[in-house]
Design an enzyme around this catalytic site. Structure first.
Site, mmCIF file in Angstrom:
data_model
loop_
_atom_site.group_PDB
_atom_site.id
_atom_site.type_symbol
_atom_site.label_atom_id
_atom_site.label_comp_id
_atom_site.label_asym_id
_atom_site.label_seq_id
_atom_site.Cartn_x
_atom_site.Cartn_y
_atom_site.Cartn_z
ATOM 1 C CD GLU A 600 -2.710 1.203 2.381
ATOM 2 O OE1 GLU A 600 -3.847 2.022 2.364
ATOM 3 O OE2 GLU A 600 -2.717 0.254 3.360
ATOM 4 C CG ASP A 721 -8.502 1.667 3.644
ATOM 5 O OD1 ASP A 721 -7.761 2.445 3.334
ATOM 6 O OD2 ASP A 721 -8.065 0.500 4.620
ATOM 7 C CD GLU A 778 -6.597 -1.386 6.742
ATOM 8 O OE1 GLU A 778 -5.925 -0.793 6.239
ATOM 9 O OE2 GLU A 778 -7.855 -1.214 7.004
HETATM 10 P P1 C2E Z 1 -5.280 3.136 5.700
HETATM 11 O O1 C2E Z 1 -5.254 3.381 4.409
HETATM 12 O O2 C2E Z 1 -6.079 2.229 6.661
HETATM 13 O O3 C2E Z 1 -3.686 2.683 5.762
HETATM 14 C C1 C2E Z 1 -3.196 2.081 6.790
HETATM 15 C C2 C2E Z 1 -2.846 2.892 8.235
HETATM 16 O O4 C2E Z 1 -2.452 1.876 9.116
HETATM 17 C C3 C2E Z 1 -1.430 3.520 7.610
HETATM 18 O O5 C2E Z 1 -1.300 4.753 8.712
HETATM 19 C C4 C2E Z 1 -0.477 2.504 8.325
HETATM 20 O O6 C2E Z 1 0.908 2.898 8.638
HETATM 21 C C5 C2E Z 1 -1.167 2.018 9.539
HETATM 22 N N1 C2E Z 1 -0.673 0.597 9.872
HETATM 23 C C6 C2E Z 1 -0.313 -0.581 9.180
HETATM 24 N N2 C2E Z 1 -0.179 -1.649 9.933
HETATM 25 C C7 C2E Z 1 -0.245 -1.044 11.166
HETATM 26 C C8 C2E Z 1 -0.050 -1.647 12.542
HETATM 27 O O7 C2E Z 1 0.056 -2.931 12.639
HETATM 28 N N3 C2E Z 1 -0.338 -0.953 13.515
HETATM 29 C C9 C2E Z 1 -0.575 0.360 13.525
HETATM 30 N N4 C2E Z 1 -0.609 0.909 14.476
HETATM 31 N N5 C2E Z 1 -0.827 1.119 12.196
HETATM 32 C C10 C2E Z 1 -0.688 0.146 11.294
HETATM 33 P P2 C2E Z 1 -1.096 5.911 7.807
HETATM 34 O O8 C2E Z 1 0.010 5.884 6.960
HETATM 35 O O9 C2E Z 1 -0.910 6.901 9.157
HETATM 36 O O10 C2E Z 1 -2.475 6.435 7.147
HETATM 37 C C11 C2E Z 1 -3.645 6.724 7.832
HETATM 38 C C12 C2E Z 1 -4.464 6.617 6.617
HETATM 39 O O11 C2E Z 1 -4.354 7.829 6.079
HETATM 40 C C13 C2E Z 1 -4.622 5.578 5.849
HETATM 41 O O12 C2E Z 1 -5.100 4.615 6.331
HETATM 42 C C14 C2E Z 1 -5.620 6.345 4.699
HETATM 43 O O13 C2E Z 1 -6.845 6.214 4.895
HETATM 44 C C15 C2E Z 1 -4.981 7.777 4.623
HETATM 45 N N6 C2E Z 1 -3.921 7.895 3.524
HETATM 46 C C16 C2E Z 1 -2.637 7.421 3.443
HETATM 47 N N7 C2E Z 1 -2.137 8.050 2.275
HETATM 48 C C17 C2E Z 1 -3.223 8.397 1.445
HETATM 49 C C18 C2E Z 1 -3.251 9.026 0.427
HETATM 50 O O14 C2E Z 1 -2.273 8.776 -0.388
HETATM 51 N N8 C2E Z 1 -4.361 9.304 0.012
HETATM 52 C C19 C2E Z 1 -5.616 9.429 0.670
HETATM 53 N N9 C2E Z 1 -6.678 10.018 0.400
HETATM 54 N N10 C2E Z 1 -5.431 9.004 1.886
HETATM 55 C C20 C2E Z 1 -4.239 8.444 2.431
HETATM 56 MG MG MG Z 2 -5.524 2.062 3.034
HETATM 57 MG MG MG Z 3 -7.219 0.728 6.475
#
Ligand code: C2E
Ligand code: MG
Ligand code: MG
Length: 928
Positions: A600, A721, A778
């Site tokens: 991702e 998601d 996830e």
């Molecule tokens: P998401 O799409 O559900 O992405 C997964 C989030 O969970 C990511 O946080 C990832 O770092 C985190 N994660 C994955 N595995 C674990 C784990 O084992 N433990 C914990 N505590 N966290 C974990 P991140 O990178 O902070 O992203 C948060 C949200 O921001 C994403 O959720 C997504 O909804 C949004 N996002 C990220 N990149 C983009 C993007 O390019 N465009 C848009 N529109 N939204 C984005």
């Molecule tokens: Mg995602």
């Molecule tokens: Mg997610």
């Protein structure tokens, strides 16, 4: 006798009119009359008035009087010819007294008296009847010829002696002969061609016909020898018939070759057998309904199984629909489905039936059936009993929308309710009420006492709330209460003080007792925010400021959070231009082998002042302007560029998913942008996946649906998601082009200790499998969670256990290695002994700043540094100066290091700007 001859015979007796025998004229079978020189009728016989229906008197008139207007001229011409001495024979239409015209054959002959013409004789005969008979004869002959051309039909007539008198060509074909060959065959030869075993019966048949000539016809089936095909079955219908004026009767036979018919019959029978056995054994429930006849004309055994008990032995299947079986609420849906079918649309309809006191859910897929002219007259339906599926769905809804222990509406449901209140009430207030003790109880007494604590605190609040309020659960022992039409400060104060009184009431669980400490945070609609999320956020900020047994009303005065937000809002516009955005890639792996099967792409922002900003902090900000479109397109482009580089570098690439906000799909044509970008970088659509958040607008908006359909048709996979945060049901989702479901991180977190979570995850996996969707779990962080998910047959994992999101270069190395080993992260032990304090920013990049305070917890103090926990994301660099306020003492510090803890908390280490103040922290920590 021919007409003219009759009249001439009459005249032979003499030329003079007086010579004609009166008796002869009167008894003549034809109409006879005389005309004078002017054409007037002077005499006539009874036949004439009988033929034309007039009295004798009426007929004494000029002949023209009776002639059809169109025949007048020709009749007059004929009359004039007669007056010149000629005999004329012609036909003319003469009017009958009843108005119709009769077609008569007329002969006129001049009457001479003393050598002079004195008038004319006329004799008339009705041709109408003989014409009609001729026409009938023609028709019969035509019909007969037509019958003879029918395949397999033959006609033949025999004399009484048994000789063939005439036959149709097809009669010879019955024997495989030419018509000419047939003529050479004797009567005996023909009889010999009857199968020996049928000979006797056939002779008896002929005998019966002969002796019972009055029989209109007699049938027999026999076998005739065909030259090439051997004996063939023939149906034979014969009758004796004697035509008028014929001296002898004839035996007329119609024969029909049954061989072809019999073989078709056999085929049909075999097909029918097959069909019946299918109908009997098929467990699929299928039926066919004739709309015009209101009748089920076919159903399988499976159909009976679904409607088991409704189909009584003596009851027609059609009857079951007429008994008010379908619930009244669903009736319109079913009715509407008929209209769609009649408009040639395949139609899916689900409805409930009530049977034996229980409700059953039925899902039908109806396909219209048209007749040859194209009109729909029936439909065929495949039915399923989806009761169990619906029950599961309902269960998931209950589980997903209500807290498992207290049964109260959860955060999602509360937010939904708030959205409704925003539309309904002009004002209301939001209270977040926290007991803030659950963690300790769980830790010290175990989860079962913790659960009881939740029940008790929820009940305690419930008893003290007015009925008009709305009560829900946020998380832990934090609750949310909505009060309609209450925003005045005095009213809020009163409510809060009353609730705080609860802290004086002991809570007893088993042999333990507690005096609860309650804190309340308040926000108001519309004063503090106009969206549900923002109102909860504001109330939570206020709660964070309230101490134990205290309440705090949200104040929108600038604090660090709002200041930061404001700053980010301003600078987000330039983030792309200044190259501050970048992507990290988090691998998705096979749960058993750790093989990388995808990744991702996650966006990050390296802000020049505030440091690294997580997407959850700036994506919502970007969505407040058109900026989110530029960011989404940037992510798409950057991802495709990277994939292209990896392809060129020969790396074993895997599909990469990008997060796309539903808002982006509403704007412009995202599918087209995707296609263009994929083409530009030569990336196959199968290498790209779109992750879209499960929100309620997702499926209500036709533009989004359309975009998803187009993307899917292009070959790009769609993943839903954070499934479980919202409230979609999988069976509903199957109507949309969703390939993968990503189960939200919160489920992994609570999977081990919470049985309800386990059953939700199990149901999601089960249903996803049913509907052919993939599932990604996830946020998997521990081996225990992994083991559990493996047991549930969840094959794809994304989480820190395998990998955190990686910078591009690290991800390339990981891709190269193809596999990742599960490694549990070391949990950072947080210091339990903390002291409450607050901070504010005083200088940022050389600028003095005045913002409000934000609460923090001081965790550590050394001679040089002080550490604290905060949910704030603060910049960590030379250009920032904070003021730590501890026991009302301002202590200026500069953050030097930060660690992101896994529960969203940050730990900051700061150096004192004035080292002499370090003792203040020391002292406070020691006395805590
Ligand atoms: P998401 O799409 O559900 O992405 C997964 C989030 O969970 C990511 O946080 C990832 O770092 C985190 N994660 C994955 N595995 C674990 C784990 O084992 N433990 C914990 N505590 N966290 C974990 P991140 O990178 O902070 O992203 C948060 C949200 O921001 C994403 O959720 C997504 O909804 C949004 N996002 C990220 N990149 C983009 C993007 O390019 N465009 C848009 N529109 N939204 C984005
Ligand atoms: Mg995602
Ligand atoms: Mg997610």
């Amino acid at each position: 006798m021919p007409l003219k001859k009759g009249l001439q015979a009459l005249l032979k007796r003499g030329q003079d009119v007086s010579v004609i025998d009166e008796h002869f004229v009167e008894n003549h079978p034809d109409a006879i009359y005389t005309l004078d020189l002017l054409g007037r009728v002077t005499r006539l016989n009874d036949k004439t008035s009988l033929l034309l229906g007039y009295t004798r008197q009426d007929l004494m008139n000029h002949f023209k009087h009776f002639v059809h207007p169109d025949d007048q001229d020709s009749t007059v011409d004929h009359f004039q010819q007669v007056m010149q001495g000629k005999s004329e024979t012609y036909t003319a239409r003469i009017r009958h007294s009843k108005g119709q015209y009769l077609e008569l054959m007329i002969v006129n002959i001049p009457i001479f008296a003393n050598g002079l013409i004195v008038g004319a004789y006329g004799i008339a005969r009705d041709l109408t009847t003989s014409r009609l008979m001729k026409q009938q004869m023609d028709s019969i002959q035509f019909d007969q010829q037509l019958v003879e051309t029918l395949p397999g039909i033959a006609l033949a007539a025999f004399s009484e002696e048994g000789h063939l008198v005439r036959s149709s060509e097809s009669f010879a074909e019955l024997f495989g002969l030419q018509p000419a060959q047939l003529k050479t065959l004797s009567n005996q030869d023909l009889l010999q061609r009857i199968h020996p075993a049928d000979q006797q019966e056939f002779r008896e048949y002929l005998e019966l016909l002969k002796t019972n000539r009055c029989l209109s016809s007699l049938d027999i089936e026999t076998r005739l020898l065909h030259r090439q095909h051997g004996y063939q079955d023939v149906f034979c219908r014969c009758a004796f018939h004697q035509a008028e004026h014929q001296p002898q009767a004839e035996l007329t036979c119609v024969l029909y070759n049954l061989s072809e018919h019999k073989s078709l019959d056999k085929q049909l029978h075999a097909e029918k057998e097959k069909f019946l056995s299918f109908q009997q054994v098929s467990t699929s429930a299928i039926y066919r309904y004739d709309i015009t006849q209101h009748k089920i004309d076919f159903h399988t055994r499976g159909f009976e199984n679904i409607f088991d008990g409704l189909l009584h032995r003596h009851e027609q299947v059609d009857g079951i629909w007429e008994k008010g079986l379908i619930l009244a609420e669903d009736q319109p849906k079913v009715e509407a489905s008929y209209e769609r079918i009649l408009a040639h649309h395949e139609t899916e309809v689900s409805y409930r039936i009530q049977h034996d006191g229980a409700i059953h859910w039925i899902l039908e897929n109806r396909t219209p059936i048209s007749n040859p002219s194209g009109a729909v007259f029936a439909f065929q339906s495949v039915i399923q009993d989806i009761t169990q599926l619906k029950q599961q769905e309902e269960k998931i809804f209950q589980l997903a929308m209500h807290d498992r222990v207290t049964g109260l509406p959860n955060r999602t449901l509360v937010l939904e309710q708030m959205a409704q209140w925003i539309a309904t009430y002009s004002t209301f207030s939001v209270l977040t009420v926290s007991y803030n003790t659950l963690q300790d109880i769980n830790h010290d007494f175990g989860y079962s006492i913790g659960d009881k604590w939740l029940s008790k605190t929820a009940t305690q609040l419930l008893y003290h709330l007015p009925t008009a309020s709305y009560f829900g659960h946020l998380y832990g022992d934090e609750y949310i209460i909505l009060f309609p039409n209450v925003v005045a400060e005095c009213s809020i104060n009163k409510i809060c003080e009353e609730l705080l009184e609860l802290s004086k009431q002991k809570i007893i669980i088993d042999s333990y007792e507690w005096y609860p400490s309650i804190a309340i945070g308040v926000s108001r609609f519309p004063e503090d925010a106009d969206s549900a999320e923002e109102l909860v956020k504001a109330a939570s900020i206020a709660l964070g400021r309230a101490r134990a047994n205290d309440y705090s009303v949200y104040s929108s005065t600038f604090n660090i959070e709002t200041y930061r937000r404001h700053q980010l809002q301003k600078s987000i516009r330039t983030s792309i231009r200044r190259n501050e955005l970048f992507l990290e890639y988090q691998p998705k792996v096979n749960a058993w082998s750790g093989t990388i099967i995808g990744a991702e792409a996650l966006i990050r922002w390296q802000h020049p002042v505030w440091g690294r900003i997580p997407p959850n902090d700036f994506i919502p900000l970007s969505e407040e302007s058109e900026m989110h479109i530029l960011i989404a397109d940037w992510v798409l482009e950057e991802t495709c560029r990277n994939i292209n580089q990896w392809i060129l570098a020969g790396l074993p690439i895997v599909p990469i998913s990008i997060n796309v906000s539903p808002k982006r799909l509403i704007h412009g044509n995202f599918a087209e942008t995707c296609q263009e970008t994929l083409n530009r970088f030569g990336v196959s659509p199968s290498m790209l996946e779109i992750e879209i958040l499960e929100t309620d607008v997702l499926f209500d908006n036709s533009k989004i649906q359309q975009s998803l359909q187009t993307l899917s048709q292009m070959g790009i996979k769609i993943a839903l998601d954070d499934f479980g945060k919202g409230y979609s049901s999988i069976s509903y989702l199957q109507q949309y082009p969703i390939d993968t479901i990503k189960i939200d991180r919160q489920f992994a977190t609570t999977l081990i200790q919470d049985k309800k979570t386990q059953s939700v995850v199990r149901s999601v996996l089960f249903m996803a499998k049913e509907f052919g969707m993939d599932v990604v779990a996830e946020g998997v962080e521990t081996m225990e969670q992994l083991h559990f998910l493996r047991q549930l047959h969840c094959t794809t994992i994304q989480g820190y256990l395998f990998s955190k999101p990686l910078p591009k270069a690290d991800f390339e190395r990981t891709m190269q290695a193809r596999q990742i080993r599960a490694t549990e992260a070391m949990t950072i032990a947080t210091n339990n002994r903390t002291i409450d304090a607050s901070i504010t920013i005083q200088r940022l990049n050389g600028q003095d700043i005045t913002v409000g305070r934000t609460d923090i917890s001081v965790s550590k103090g050394t001679m040089h540094s002080v550490s604290f926990y905060s949910t704030l994301h603060l910049p960590v660099h030379e250009g920032i100066e904070l003021v730590l306020i501890l026991n009302q003492q301002p202590i200026p510090v500069r953050p030097t290091q930060t660690i992101e803890l896994d529960n969203g908390l940050m730990e900051y280490e700061c150096q004192y700007l004035d080292l002499t103040q370090s003792h203040l922290v020391f002292q406070a920590l020691q006395s805590s």
